[in-house]
Design an enzyme around this catalytic site. Sequence first.
Site, short mmCIF file in Angstrom:
data_model
loop_
_atom_site.label_atom_id
_atom_site.label_comp_id
_atom_site.label_asym_id
_atom_site.label_seq_id
_atom_site.Cartn_x
_atom_site.Cartn_y
_atom_site.Cartn_z
N ASN A 1 0.12 -0.92 -0.17
CA ASN A 1 -0.11 -0.47 -0.15
C ASN A 1 0.55 1.21 0.39
O ASN A 1 1.24 2.50 0.90
CB ASN A 1 -1.63 0.40 0.91
CG ASN A 1 -0.56 -0.21 2.33
OD1 ASN A 1 0.58 -0.24 2.73
ND2 ASN A 1 -1.17 0.48 3.90
N GLY B 1 -6.12 2.26 11.20
CA GLY B 1 -4.97 1.85 11.40
C GLY B 1 -4.67 1.90 12.99
O GLY B 1 -4.58 2.73 13.49
N ASP C 1 0.41 -5.96 11.80
CA ASP C 1 -0.01 -5.67 11.49
C ASP C 1 0.23 -3.16 11.32
O ASP C 1 -1.04 -3.00 11.68
CB ASP C 1 -1.71 -5.33 11.51
CG ASP C 1 -2.58 -5.14 9.83
OD1 ASP C 1 -2.09 -5.22 9.50
OD2 ASP C 1 -3.59 -4.94 10.66
#
Length: 417
Positions: free
Chosen positions: A95, A324, A305
Site C-alpha cells: 500500500n 490502522g 499489522d
Amino acid sequence: MNIILKSAKIVDPTSSFHNQTVDLHLKNGKIEKIAASLVAEGAQVIQLDQLSISPGWFDTSVSFGEPGYEERETLIHGLDVAARSGFTQVAIESNNNPITDNQSIVSFIKQKAFGQTTEALPIGALTMKSEGTDLAELYDMKNAGAVAFGDYKKAIDNANVLKIALQYVQDFDGLVLAFAQDKSIKGKGVVHEGITSTTLGLKGIPPLAEELQVARNLFLLEYTGGKMHIPTISSAKSVELIREAKAKGLQVTCSVAVHQLALTDAKLTEFDSRHKVLPPLRDEPTRQALIAAVLDHTIDCITTDHTPLDIEHKKLEFDLATPGTIGLESAFGALNTLLPIDVIVDKLTAGRRIFGLPETSIAEGQEVNLSLFTTAGTWTFSKEDIRSKSKNTAFLGESMQGKVYGVIRQDKQTFNF
C-alpha cells in the site's frame, strides 16, 4: 563481528539447547560455539539482565509508506524501529504510492533497504493498482524478490480473479494473501457490530462480513489447490472455518493482529480514533476465542499489522478517521502479558515457513538471526516508547511485560542498550 553473549536463556524448541542458559560465540555472521561458559580473545562481551534469545522474529504484515507516503514512515527509519522492536525480518505491504504492483517497485524496496539489520521482504499487490480487476505482474515480482501477493486490506470481490490467481501462482509456488471482508455487508460500518456499537451510535461491522469471504475463499482454494494465507482474522467463526479447511488438507494459513488479542471494542467509549482498526476490535468472547485458536495452533502466526498514519488521517471524527495502528514497539510487551513465551516465539517466527523463507535455528554453524529480550519487568506503554514517525498507537497507556534488547542478523546488530 566477534561477540560473546553471556548467560542467555535459549527459547527455541528446534534447538538442542532449548530452555538452557548458555554462552554463545558469534563470529563473522555465524554461531561459532555454544557452551556453558565461553571466553574469546578480542570478542565484545554482552551480558544483560535475565537475557533470553530466540530465532529472529518475522512480522508478516508491516506498512511503512515509502515510496509515496514518507511523511508517515520511511523504509530506513521503519526498519530501525522494527529492529529495536525485536524483528529481524518484516514483510512490507503493497500500500505505497505507487502501489507495489510491478518488479520496479519491488526492486526499489529491496535496494533501498539493503544493508539494514532488519531485512525488508516486499509483498506484491495481487491485482494492478490493487483495484481487484486484473492480475499484477506476479511472476516478475516473484523474481525481483516479492515473497507473497495480496491487496492490502482489500478483499477480491471478483471470485474468478482470485480463482485464476490461485491457479497461476502454483507454477512458481507463490502464496496468495486473501483479506476477508464483504464490502456489501460492511457497508458504512466502522466498529464491531454489538452492544458497544449500539450504545455509542456507531455503525457496526458484523463478523459475518469476514466469515462470508473466508468461506468463499476456502471453497475457491479447495477447487484450485495452491496456497492461501488469510491475514488478520477477527472472528470465532472464521477460526472454525479455517480449522475445518485444514482438516481437509487444504494449504491454508492465517494470522491475527496483536491488538485483536489484547484489546476489545470496550476501548471505543471515548471515540478515540487510535482504536479504529480494520478489521475492527471485537468483543471479549471473540478475543478469548482468538487466543484459544493461537494456543491450539489453528492461527498460525501473529502480526503487528503495523500501519503508520499521519495526524491528518487519524486525528479526525471517528467515522472519518483512517483505520490502522502502529504496533511494532508494543508487540512483545503486549503479547508477553497474554501468552507463554514459547508460544510467542513460535507465532512470531512461523511466518518464515508460511512465506517459504529459510527457517533458522540456534545451533552451532547456523547463520546468526537472533532476537534478544527479557520476559521480566512490567511497565506502561507511553508516548516516550514510540519510535515510529507516526504516533497512532492503540496501546497508549496499556500495561506491558518484558523488554526487547535488540537483534543480531548475520554481521549486523541493533541494540536498545
